[in-house]
Scaffold this motif. Structure first.
Motif, mmCIF file in Angstrom:
data_model
loop_
_atom_site.group_PDB
_atom_site.id
_atom_site.type_symbol
_atom_site.label_atom_id
_atom_site.label_comp_id
_atom_site.label_asym_id
_atom_site.label_seq_id
_atom_site.Cartn_x
_atom_site.Cartn_y
_atom_site.Cartn_z
ATOM 1 N N UNK A 115 -11.384 -44.721 -23.737
ATOM 2 C CA UNK A 115 -12.820 -44.831 -23.431
ATOM 3 C C UNK A 115 -13.035 -45.360 -22.021
ATOM 4 N N UNK A 116 -12.275 -46.385 -21.623
ATOM 5 C CA UNK A 116 -12.418 -46.950 -20.281
ATOM 6 C C UNK A 116 -12.097 -45.912 -19.216
ATOM 7 N N UNK A 117 -11.023 -45.140 -19.419
ATOM 8 C CA UNK A 117 -10.641 -44.107 -18.451
ATOM 9 C C UNK A 117 -11.673 -42.988 -18.402
ATOM 10 N N UNK A 118 -12.151 -42.562 -19.555
ATOM 11 C CA UNK A 118 -13.148 -41.491 -19.610
ATOM 12 C C UNK A 118 -14.414 -41.896 -18.869
ATOM 13 N N UNK A 119 -14.873 -43.120 -19.111
ATOM 14 C CA UNK A 119 -16.099 -43.591 -18.458
ATOM 15 C C UNK A 119 -15.912 -43.709 -16.952
ATOM 16 N N UNK A 125 -10.758 -54.440 -25.631
ATOM 17 C CA UNK A 125 -9.409 -53.927 -25.856
ATOM 18 C C UNK A 125 -8.368 -55.029 -25.695
ATOM 19 N N UNK A 126 -8.517 -55.838 -24.638
ATOM 20 C CA UNK A 126 -7.593 -56.958 -24.426
ATOM 21 C C UNK A 126 -7.694 -57.965 -25.570
ATOM 22 N N UNK A 127 -8.919 -58.238 -26.024
ATOM 23 C CA UNK A 127 -9.109 -59.154 -27.142
ATOM 24 C C UNK A 127 -8.458 -58.643 -28.416
ATOM 25 N N UNK A 128 -8.490 -57.317 -28.603
ATOM 26 C CA UNK A 128 -7.851 -56.718 -29.777
ATOM 27 C C UNK A 128 -6.338 -56.910 -29.728
ATOM 28 N N UNK A 129 -5.749 -56.657 -28.559
ATOM 29 C CA UNK A 129 -4.306 -56.809 -28.407
ATOM 30 C C UNK A 129 -3.886 -58.261 -28.615
ATOM 31 N N UNK A 130 -4.635 -59.182 -28.011
ATOM 32 C CA UNK A 130 -4.302 -60.596 -28.139
ATOM 33 C C UNK A 130 -4.500 -61.084 -29.579
ATOM 34 N N UNK A 131 -5.501 -60.546 -30.266
ATOM 35 C CA UNK A 131 -5.702 -60.908 -31.674
ATOM 36 C C UNK A 131 -4.497 -60.497 -32.517
ATOM 37 N N UNK A 132 -3.963 -59.322 -32.224
ATOM 38 C CA UNK A 132 -2.792 -58.833 -32.953
ATOM 39 C C UNK A 132 -1.560 -59.692 -32.694
ATOM 40 N N UNK A 133 -1.533 -60.365 -31.534
ATOM 41 C CA UNK A 133 -0.379 -61.190 -31.165
ATOM 42 C C UNK A 133 -0.557 -62.660 -31.546
ATOM 43 N N UNK A 134 -1.668 -62.994 -32.189
ATOM 44 C CA UNK A 134 -1.966 -64.394 -32.515
ATOM 45 C C UNK A 134 -0.928 -64.980 -33.465
ATOM 46 N N UNK A 135 -0.622 -66.267 -33.229
ATOM 47 C CA UNK A 135 0.362 -66.954 -34.073
ATOM 48 C C UNK A 135 -0.263 -68.076 -34.903
ATOM 49 N N UNK A 136 -1.578 -68.228 -34.809
ATOM 50 C CA UNK A 136 -2.275 -69.226 -35.615
ATOM 51 C C UNK A 136 -3.712 -68.775 -35.827
ATOM 52 N N UNK A 137 -4.360 -69.365 -36.821
ATOM 53 C CA UNK A 137 -5.755 -69.016 -37.101
ATOM 54 C C UNK A 137 -6.658 -69.409 -35.945
ATOM 55 N N UNK A 138 -6.371 -70.578 -35.329
ATOM 56 C CA UNK A 138 -7.187 -71.032 -34.213
ATOM 57 C C UNK A 138 -7.094 -70.078 -33.028
ATOM 58 N N UNK A 139 -5.886 -69.583 -32.781
ATOM 59 C CA UNK A 139 -5.698 -68.619 -31.702
ATOM 60 C C UNK A 139 -6.432 -67.311 -32.011
ATOM 61 N N UNK A 140 -6.379 -66.891 -33.258
ATOM 62 C CA UNK A 140 -7.059 -65.658 -33.649
ATOM 63 C C UNK A 140 -8.570 -65.801 -33.495
ATOM 64 N N UNK A 198 -15.727 -60.535 -29.124
ATOM 65 C CA UNK A 198 -17.178 -60.537 -29.241
ATOM 66 C C UNK A 198 -17.861 -60.458 -27.886
ATOM 67 N N UNK A 199 -17.293 -61.129 -26.878
ATOM 68 C CA UNK A 199 -17.859 -61.059 -25.530
ATOM 69 C C UNK A 199 -17.782 -59.626 -25.002
ATOM 70 N N UNK A 200 -16.620 -58.989 -25.182
ATOM 71 C CA UNK A 200 -16.494 -57.589 -24.786
ATOM 72 C C UNK A 200 -17.446 -56.704 -25.572
ATOM 73 N N UNK A 201 -17.557 -56.990 -26.876
ATOM 74 C CA UNK A 201 -18.481 -56.221 -27.701
ATOM 75 C C UNK A 201 -19.916 -56.361 -27.238
ATOM 76 N N UNK A 202 -20.309 -57.569 -26.810
ATOM 77 C CA UNK A 202 -21.663 -57.798 -26.306
ATOM 78 C C UNK A 202 -21.943 -56.948 -25.068
ATOM 79 N N UNK A 235 -16.685 -54.352 -20.367
ATOM 80 C CA UNK A 235 -16.775 -54.743 -21.767
ATOM 81 C C UNK A 235 -15.732 -54.063 -22.630
ATOM 82 N N UNK A 236 -15.543 -52.760 -22.421
ATOM 83 C CA UNK A 236 -14.517 -52.030 -23.170
ATOM 84 C C UNK A 236 -13.137 -52.618 -22.887
ATOM 85 N N UNK A 237 -12.890 -52.956 -21.632
ATOM 86 C CA UNK A 237 -11.591 -53.520 -21.246
ATOM 87 C C UNK A 237 -11.356 -54.882 -21.895
ATOM 88 N N UNK A 238 -12.400 -55.748 -21.903
ATOM 89 C CA UNK A 238 -12.269 -57.067 -22.524
ATOM 90 C C UNK A 238 -12.086 -56.933 -24.030
#
Length: 453
Positions: free
Chosen positions: A171-175, A80-95, A103-107, A75-78
């Motif tokens: 966090x992922x490495x520590x865990x 984190x990946x979602x955060x990086x991809x959100x920062x790289x989004x080029x449209x609202x739909x992509x974001x 949200x899936x990772x957060x769940x 979950x932490x990994x997903x």
């Protein structure tokens, strides 16, 4: 190992609400860049909450079967990946799509974090540890708007997502490196895929129906709720143990109290932000400094409230907190254009005290009322109550605003209607909190049963 578990879970409990609240500050900037309407902009905020709510219970159950640490790290990994991809989004739909991924990772994180702490620490220490965890949640919520504004203004809205990446990796490495044990008290049991699908669809339909005021969607969602209950009552290994609600009064009423509390309080910051910036003509930074009074008090007092619930029956402490919160909401329902800032700050501190007294002991009551093999699903259910309550809180505000103001811009001409909307919302919230007092009081004794077990 216990210290590593506490650090890892506490950091994620800070990170996810920090992201939730900081993104809200960045939304106007995002809207300007992508040139989207208000509905699309709202989905950028709502997508995370909705996807989290959909997957919380299924992942909580999966964690009980496959291992809580494993699901937590994934979950932490997903996230984190979602955060990086959100920062790289080029449209609202992509974001929006990557916010769903977040949200899936957060769940996965929400549904396992408290369960891991409950697995590692003894019942005698549980209240204090859960109090620290609750404090980290509200520290994240309180610092999110402040630092989100600073990041957005100086480094752009993408920085709000980028800051999650290094912390998520840590966090992922520590865990992975420090938590050697695994907890899977339901290992070998089957995962209820059909029940999970029905549950997720039911929640989506109900939440969309409430948010959009679509009766058809709400009815369809309620029909799926009935189908879900019937299915879960017959399946051998249900995704959600319905018996926990039918036979465990403490568990059922504690979760109901949590739902009512979050539904009554989540929109408080949003309403006061509008009031302070429109009616009192304060800057966002000035409003942020005022609004931080409530979560700071809660963050400071939550560990004490958790410690107190280890020594006094949790329902007594939590019910007192709910009563204090209801009083604060009632006071805010009298707000007008002449209300002094000092009164707002004082009342926010009162509500922070009430939040602290309620949250930690209520979490302690829920986790102490179930067997070890249900820790994951109990943690996920509580997190679901939080997310659903947050969405209901905003849905109530949107409904009140639609009735009083309608789909118009907030200009000085509609300020009187804005104040009426805010007062009405607070009045509704105080009533919800009032009913929550009785749900909290009726749950029965927890501490004696926990110590005996």
């Amino acid at each position: 190992m216990r210290r590593a578990a506490l650090i890892a879970v506490t950091l994620t409990s800070f990170l996810t609400p920090f992201t939730l609240s900081s993104v809200n500050v960045a939304l106007p900037t995002i809207g300007n860049e992508f040139k989207v309407d208000a509905i699309t902009l709202n989905w950028i905020a709502t997508a995370f909450l909705l996807s989290s709510a959909m997957f919380l219970v299924p992942f909580g159950r999966l964690a009980d079967i496959k291992g809580r640490k494993r699901i937590f790290v994934i979950g932490v990994s997903i996230f984190t990946a979602g955060s990086l991809l959100s920062a790289l989004s080029t449209s609202a739909e992509m974001l929006i799509a990557f916010r769903v991924l977040q949200g899936i990772g957060g769940a996965m994180v929400f549904s396992t974090g408290v369960a891991i702490l409950t697995s590692v620490f003894s019942p005698q220490e549980r209240g204090k540890v859960l109090g620290i965890n609750v404090a980290s949640v509200y520290t994240g919520l309180s610092l999110g708007p402040f630092f989100g504004g600073i990041l957005t203004q100086n480094f752009g809205w993408r920085s709000v997502f980028i800051v999650n990446v290094p912390l998520g990796i840590i966090i992922a490495l520590l865990t992975t490196l420090k938590l050697k044990a695994e907890w899977a008290d339901a290992r070998g049991e089957r995962f209820d895929l059909v029940g999970s699908i029905i549950y997720s669809l039911m929640l989506v339909l109900i939440m969309l129906g409430v948010s959009e005021s679509e009766i058809t969607l709400i009815v369809a969602g309620l029909a799926l709720l009935v189908a879900f209950i019937l299915w879960e009552s017959r399946v051998e290994y249900p995704v959600l143990e319905i018996r926990l609600f039918r036979r465990n009064v403490t568990f059922a009423l504690s979760n109901l109290a949590a739902l009512l509390n979050y539904a009554a309080t989540f929109a408080v910051t949003y309403l006061l932000s509008l009031y302070l910036q429109y009616i009192k003509a304060l800057t966002p930074q000035q409003a942020g400094f005022i609004l931080i009074a409530q979560p700071v008090v809660q963050a400071l007092l939550s560990p004490f409230a958790g410690w107190l619930s280890d020594r006094i029956e949790p329902r007594v402490v939590a019910s007192a907190g709910m009563a204090v919160t209801a009083l604060g909401l009632l006071i805010f329902s009298t707000i007008d254009e002449n209300t002094e800032i000092s009164m707002i700050v004082a009342n926010l501190m009162i509500m922070g005290f009430g939040f602290a007294l309620f949250s930690s002991p209520n979490t302690n009551a829920i986790m102490s009322s179930v067997e070890r093999r249900f820790y994951g699903i109990a943690s996920a259910t509580l997190a679901t109550m939080r997310v659903v309550g947050q969405m209901l809180s905003m849905a109530i505000v949107m409904l009140v605003f639609a009735i009083y103001i309608g789909k118009v811009s907030i200009t000085p001409k509609v300020y009187p209607l804005l104040i009426d909307s805010i007062r009405t919302s607070f009045a509704i919230f105080s009533i919800l909190c009032f009913f929550g007092i009785f749900a909290s009081l009726a749950r029965g004794e927890v501490r004696k049963k926990s110590l005996e077990s």
